[in-house]
Scaffold this active site. Structure first.
Site, PDB file in Angstrom:
ATOM      1  N   GLY A  13      33.665  21.155 -50.614  1.00 37.05           N
ATOM      2  CA  GLY A  13      33.079  22.364 -51.178  1.00 37.05           C
ATOM      3  C   GLY A  13      32.055  22.984 -50.245  1.00 37.05           C
ATOM      4  O   GLY A  13      31.735  22.431 -49.192  1.00 37.05           O
ATOM      5  N   ASP A  14      31.576  24.154 -50.610  1.00 35.19           N
ATOM      6  CA  ASP A  14      30.555  24.880 -49.834  1.00 35.19           C
ATOM      7  C   ASP A  14      31.054  25.268 -48.443  1.00 35.19           C
ATOM      8  O   ASP A  14      30.264  25.405 -47.510  1.00 35.19           O
ATOM      9  CB  ASP A  14      29.263  24.043 -49.694  1.00 35.19           C
ATOM     10  CG  ASP A  14      28.740  23.538 -51.021  1.00 35.19           C
ATOM     11  OD1 ASP A  14      28.551  24.376 -51.915  1.00 35.19           O
ATOM     12  OD2 ASP A  14      28.533  22.326 -51.169  1.00 35.19           O
ATOM     13  N   GLY A  16      32.446  28.105 -47.522  1.00 37.84           N
ATOM     14  CA  GLY A  16      32.369  29.533 -47.232  1.00 37.84           C
ATOM     15  C   GLY A  16      33.543  30.311 -47.786  1.00 37.84           C
ATOM     16  O   GLY A  16      33.942  31.336 -47.237  1.00 37.84           O
ATOM     17  N   ASN A  39      29.807  26.155 -62.112  1.00 37.89           N
ATOM     18  CA  ASN A  39      29.222  25.212 -61.152  1.00 37.89           C
ATOM     19  C   ASN A  39      29.574  25.598 -59.720  1.00 37.89           C
ATOM     20  O   ASN A  39      29.109  24.980 -58.768  1.00 37.89           O
ATOM     21  CB  ASN A  39      29.704  23.785 -61.438  1.00 37.89           C
ATOM     22  CG  ASN A  39      31.223  23.661 -61.457  1.00 37.89           C
ATOM     23  OD1 ASN A  39      31.939  24.642 -61.649  1.00 37.89           O
ATOM     24  ND2 ASN A  39      31.732  22.455 -61.267  1.00 37.89           N
ATOM     25  N   HIS A  42      29.688  31.082 -55.164  1.00 32.33           N
ATOM     26  CA  HIS A  42      30.270  31.761 -54.005  1.00 32.33           C
ATOM     27  C   HIS A  42      29.310  32.848 -53.533  1.00 32.33           C
ATOM     28  O   HIS A  42      29.076  33.825 -54.233  1.00 32.33           O
ATOM     29  CB  HIS A  42      31.638  32.344 -54.357  1.00 32.33           C
ATOM     30  CG  HIS A  42      32.687  31.299 -54.522  1.00 32.33           C
ATOM     31  ND1 HIS A  42      33.993  31.574 -54.853  1.00 32.33           N
ATOM     32  CD2 HIS A  42      32.630  29.949 -54.386  1.00 32.33           C
ATOM     33  CE1 HIS A  42      34.686  30.446 -54.915  1.00 32.33           C
ATOM     34  NE2 HIS A  42      33.875  29.456 -54.644  1.00 32.33           N
ATOM     35  N   THR A  43      28.757  32.642 -52.344  1.00 31.22           N
ATOM     36  CA  THR A  43      27.765  33.561 -51.795  1.00 31.22           C
ATOM     37  C   THR A  43      28.442  34.604 -50.916  1.00 31.22           C
ATOM     38  O   THR A  43      29.173  34.267 -49.984  1.00 31.22           O
ATOM     39  CB  THR A  43      26.717  32.788 -50.969  1.00 31.22           C
ATOM     40  OG1 THR A  43      26.121  31.785 -51.793  1.00 31.22           O
ATOM     41  CG2 THR A  43      25.634  33.726 -50.457  1.00 31.22           C
ATOM     42  N   GLN A 225      34.873  24.649 -55.467  1.00 31.07           N
ATOM     43  CA  GLN A 225      34.598  23.304 -54.953  1.00 31.07           C
ATOM     44  C   GLN A 225      35.495  23.009 -53.735  1.00 31.07           C
ATOM     45  O   GLN A 225      35.773  23.899 -52.964  1.00 31.07           O
ATOM     46  CB  GLN A 225      34.739  22.243 -56.052  1.00 31.07           C
ATOM     47  CG  GLN A 225      33.661  22.317 -57.123  1.00 31.07           C
ATOM     48  CD  GLN A 225      34.043  23.183 -58.294  1.00 31.07           C
ATOM     49  OE1 GLN A 225      35.184  23.255 -58.715  1.00 31.07           O
ATOM     50  NE2 GLN A 225      33.085  23.885 -58.835  1.00 31.07           N
ATOM     51  N   THR A 416      32.063  33.749 -37.742  1.00 34.51           N
ATOM     52  CA  THR A 416      30.905  33.514 -36.874  1.00 34.51           C
ATOM     53  C   THR A 416      29.610  34.077 -37.461  1.00 34.51           C
ATOM     54  O   THR A 416      28.643  34.283 -36.736  1.00 34.51           O
ATOM     55  CB  THR A 416      31.153  34.137 -35.489  1.00 34.51           C
ATOM     56  OG1 THR A 416      31.460  35.531 -35.664  1.00 34.51           O
ATOM     57  CG2 THR A 416      32.305  33.456 -34.772  1.00 34.51           C
TER      58      THR A 416
END
EC number: 6.3.4.4
Length: 432
Positions: A13-14, A16, A39, A42-43, A225, A416
């Protein structure tokens, strides 16, 4: 001819995913969530403005996209309304473009209370959940006692079902965990106050998707996730409560598995993990701390610091098997800028001396595992915001190619930077 593309995390998870979903949403008519709940954070950063979506699909920021929440997603009415309010305050017409399956299980206050009570009771052995009631809601689904969005259509029946299930939960909370019970009337009143808004967005998600496919529309499935957190295939018991792998698309949305055209696995140029559980390449030295600092490795939902380590090709090979990954998107490549050397874990040495190239399944089988690394020269040049692959440092290109070689899967997209324009699409998933 329309294409159906899955975007999912190939690590813990995390990775991107939100940015890449947002990037590819320009090409699609529908974006679909099929598992997890709020939970998942998403940024997205667009034109310098940060948005964190936890439940509503990332496609909501695109005005011509319809967002669908499939039956595999557990829905907190409170979280949904809060997120809708945040988006609507920015002029986004959520209610016109969000459709939800009536089969979605509801997350209610007693699920959250149980989540917190269990984690507190486990102490140092806690799983490290987000404490948002996800696991208990999925438990109710499997036990066939859970309330679903469709139950909101009959308010009298809902009230009776809620009373029965709350008795079940409060007995445990009070007598076993020694915590305060959840108030029935407040829970009922809070849900009923927003029931009509939620039922107004209910739709037959399976038929919508089938019709879209037959009409040649592009569809994007947004995973939450990561693969190694899958309830069945992850590092059990240090996993989430849903199927985060590609198979979850079919069960969590009703979309036929033969209709999927491409699976995009999102990977960081290194590895991170939040919470407990095995992590073979985890770094406890200054290098790990520097990766965490440069990568701003803190959870979008929990704010917890993420554990950081070198790229683990062994775990990734398992993810490839589980998801039939078509291509990778590598994110946060720029975080590795400036290191004298970079490492790739290419095999594990098991406690009995055996060398393996695929990750074990259960967490207990990771005990005593040692990473076997290949070390490559690093690069001092800055790759941040580079959008031309030919302008990448040669050692950076060598690192990318070596990951392709040890995994057998091409890296089709490179990221990038956090903004969606800071991306190189080497092969378009919708044209592959």
């Amino acid at each position: 001819m329309g294409k159906s593309v899955v975007i999912l995390g190939a690590q813990w998870g995390d990775e991107g995913k939100g940015k890449i979903v947002d990037l590819l949403t320009d090409r699609v008519k529908y974006v679909v969530r099929y598992q997890g709940g709020h939970n998942a954070g998403h940024t997205l950063i667009i034109n310098g403005e940060k948005t964190v979506l936890r439940l509503i699909p990332s496609g909501m920021l695109h005005p011509n996209v319809t967002c669908l929440i499939g039956n595999g997603v557990v829905v907190s009415p409170e979280a949904l309304m809060k997120e809708m309010g945040e988006l609507e305050s920015r002029g986004i017409k959520v209610r016109e473009r969000l459709l939800i399956s009536e089969a979605c299980p509801l997350i209610l206050p007693y699920h959250v209370a149980m989540d917190h009570a269990r984690e507190a009771a486990l102490g140092k052995k806690a799983i490290g959940t987000t404490g948002r009631g996800i696991g208990p809601a999925y438990e109710d689904k499997v036990a066939r006692r859970g309330l679903r969005i469709g139950d909101l259509f009959n308010k009298e029946a809902f009230a009776e079902k809620l009373k029965n299930i709350l008795e079940y939960y409060n007995f445990q909370l009070v007598n076993y965990y020694k915590v305060e019970p959840v108030d029935y009337q407040k829970t009922l009143d809070d849900v009923m106050a927003i029931a009509d808004v939620i039922t107004g967005m209910v739709a037959d998600i399976t038929t919508i998707l089938d019709t879209a496919r037959k009409n040649g529309e592009h569809i994007l499935f947004e995973g939450a996730q990561g693969t190694m957190l899958d309830i069945d295939h992850g590092t059990y018991p240090y996993v989430t409560s849903s199927n985060t792998t590609a198979g979850g698309v079919a069960t969590g949305s009703g979309f036929g598995p033969r209709n999927l055209d491409y699976v995009l696995g999102i990977i960081k140029a290194y590895c991170t993990r939040v919470g407990g559980g095995p992590f073979t390449t985890e770094l406890f030295d200054d290098v790990g701390a520097e990766i965490a600092r440069k990568g701003n490795e803190f959870g979008a939902v929990t704010g917890r610091p993420r554990r950081c380590g070198w790229f683990d090709a062994v775990a990734i090979r398992r993810a490839i098997q589980l998801n039939s990954i078509s291509g990778f998107c590598m994110t946060k490549l720029d975080v590795l800028d400036g290191f004298d050397e970079v490492k790739i874990c290419v095999a594990y040495k098991m406690p009995n001396g055996e060398i393996v190239e695929y990750a074990p399944l259960a967490a207990k089988d990771w005990d005593g595992v040692e990473p076997i690394y290949e070390t490559l020269p690093g690069w001092k040049e800055n790759t941040f915001r580079i959008t031309d692959v030919n302008k990448l440092p040669q050692n950076c290109i060598n690192y990318i190619k070596r990951i392709e070689e040890v995994t057998g899967v091409p890296i089709d997209i490179l990221s990038t930077g956090p903004d969606r324009v800071e991306t190189m699409i080497l092969r378009d998933p919708f044209a592959a």
